[in-house]
Design an enzyme around this catalytic site. Structure first.
Site, mmCIF file in Angstrom:
data_model
loop_
_atom_site.group_PDB
_atom_site.id
_atom_site.type_symbol
_atom_site.label_atom_id
_atom_site.label_comp_id
_atom_site.label_asym_id
_atom_site.label_seq_id
_atom_site.Cartn_x
_atom_site.Cartn_y
_atom_site.Cartn_z
ATOM 1 N N SER A 67 -3.999 -5.376 -4.364
ATOM 2 C CA SER A 67 -4.069 -6.021 -2.975
ATOM 3 C C SER A 67 -3.455 -4.998 -1.989
ATOM 4 C CB SER A 67 -2.966 -7.270 -3.158
ATOM 5 O OG SER A 67 -1.543 -6.822 -3.318
ATOM 6 N N LYS A 78 3.914 -6.584 0.110
ATOM 7 C CA LYS A 78 2.783 -6.566 1.111
ATOM 8 C C LYS A 78 3.483 -5.958 2.478
ATOM 9 C CE LYS A 78 0.444 -9.716 -1.326
ATOM 10 N NZ LYS A 78 -0.952 -9.389 -1.745
#
Length: 263
Positions: free
Chosen positions: A53, A115
């Protein structure tokens, strides 16, 4: 019958020295364990990247070092997860837009995710045709060729690579595979107090703040869930090598990524 008092005293002294030596070793070992625990809890902690991701910034198989002191300390900072009531953070600092952060996933605090922060409390965030807007200001996208996005099963898919420059001047690489995917056009969201908006750099393959928690995403991330800032890649190994003969596994080490900064 005579008793050799000198011999008895020698035996007693030997036992005392043996007992004292054992206690010293035990205390030394306990000190080492305590030092490691404190260092992991207060300074930095290693984490492993299991998904794609955050490609191309982070690759599957990267070993990260997350610094804990930049954002202060809370229950999420502990190296082991204990169900304690959340009481806020000590020495709390808000991340900067563009920071790559490690945090406890709100859906299961035993899981650590990573993230990039793109929205702070009060910011308005929206995706328009795959381009990020922060407070109506677009993040600049500059084409940078084509890369290979790896999935969790070791497969690869071509992906357009861009240099994204956020409104505050922070630049980093991202992957884009399409411009009108399900996550490329979103309603504008105002980040509430005590929360962050986070995105994965692999924009078409990241369950981040664009995806609600009930759907397996992050949703709006509580600041109290922060573990630390991802500062460095300590090492990296291509997990795809698991399907190759054992004698080739050494070729899976991505030596060029060892001890590199996360940007």
């Amino acid at each position: 019958m005579s008793i050799d008092k000198t011999s008895e005293a020698t035996k007693t002294t030997a036992k005392s020295k043996s007992s004292g030596g054992w206690r010293a070793q035990a205390l030394q070992l306990a000190g080492i364990v305590a030092a490691v625990f404190i260092a992991k809890g207060a300074l930095a902690e290693p984490f492993y990247v299991p998904s794609g991701s955050m490609e191309p910034t982070l690759l599957i198989g990267d070993a990260l070092l997350a610094s804990k002191f930049p954002y202060g300390y809370g229950t999420s900072s502990l190296p082991i997860q204990i169900n304690l009531p959340e009481t806020g953070r000590v020495f709390a600092e808000t991340p900067k837009v563009g920071d790559v952060v490690v945090f406890r996933w709100p859906g299961d605090r035993a899981q650590a995710w990573v993230k990039r922060v793109v929205g702070l409390p009060g910011d308005r965030i929206q995706m328009r045709q795959g381009q990020l807007f922060i407070n109506d200001r677009p993040a600049e996208l500059k084409p940078d060729g084509v890369g290979q996005a790896e999935d969790d099963n070791g497969g690869h898919e071509p992906a357009y690579r861009y240099v994204e420059t956020l409104p505050n001047g922070v630049s980093h690489l991202i992957f884009k595979m399409r411009d009108n995917g399900p996550l490329d056009n979103t309603p504008e969201v105002t980040v509430p107090a005590g929360h962050l908006f986070v995105l994965g750099d692999n924009r078409d393959n990241s369950a981040d703040s664009r995806v609600p928690l009930r759907a397996g995403g992050v949703g709006l991330l509580p600041i109290n869930n922060l573990v630390g800032r991802a500062d460095a890649v300590l090492g990296s190994w291509d997990l795809g090598m698991r399907h190759q003969p054992v004698y080739t596994w050494l070729n899976g080490f991505r030596v060029a990524r060892f001890f590199t900064a996360v940007r």
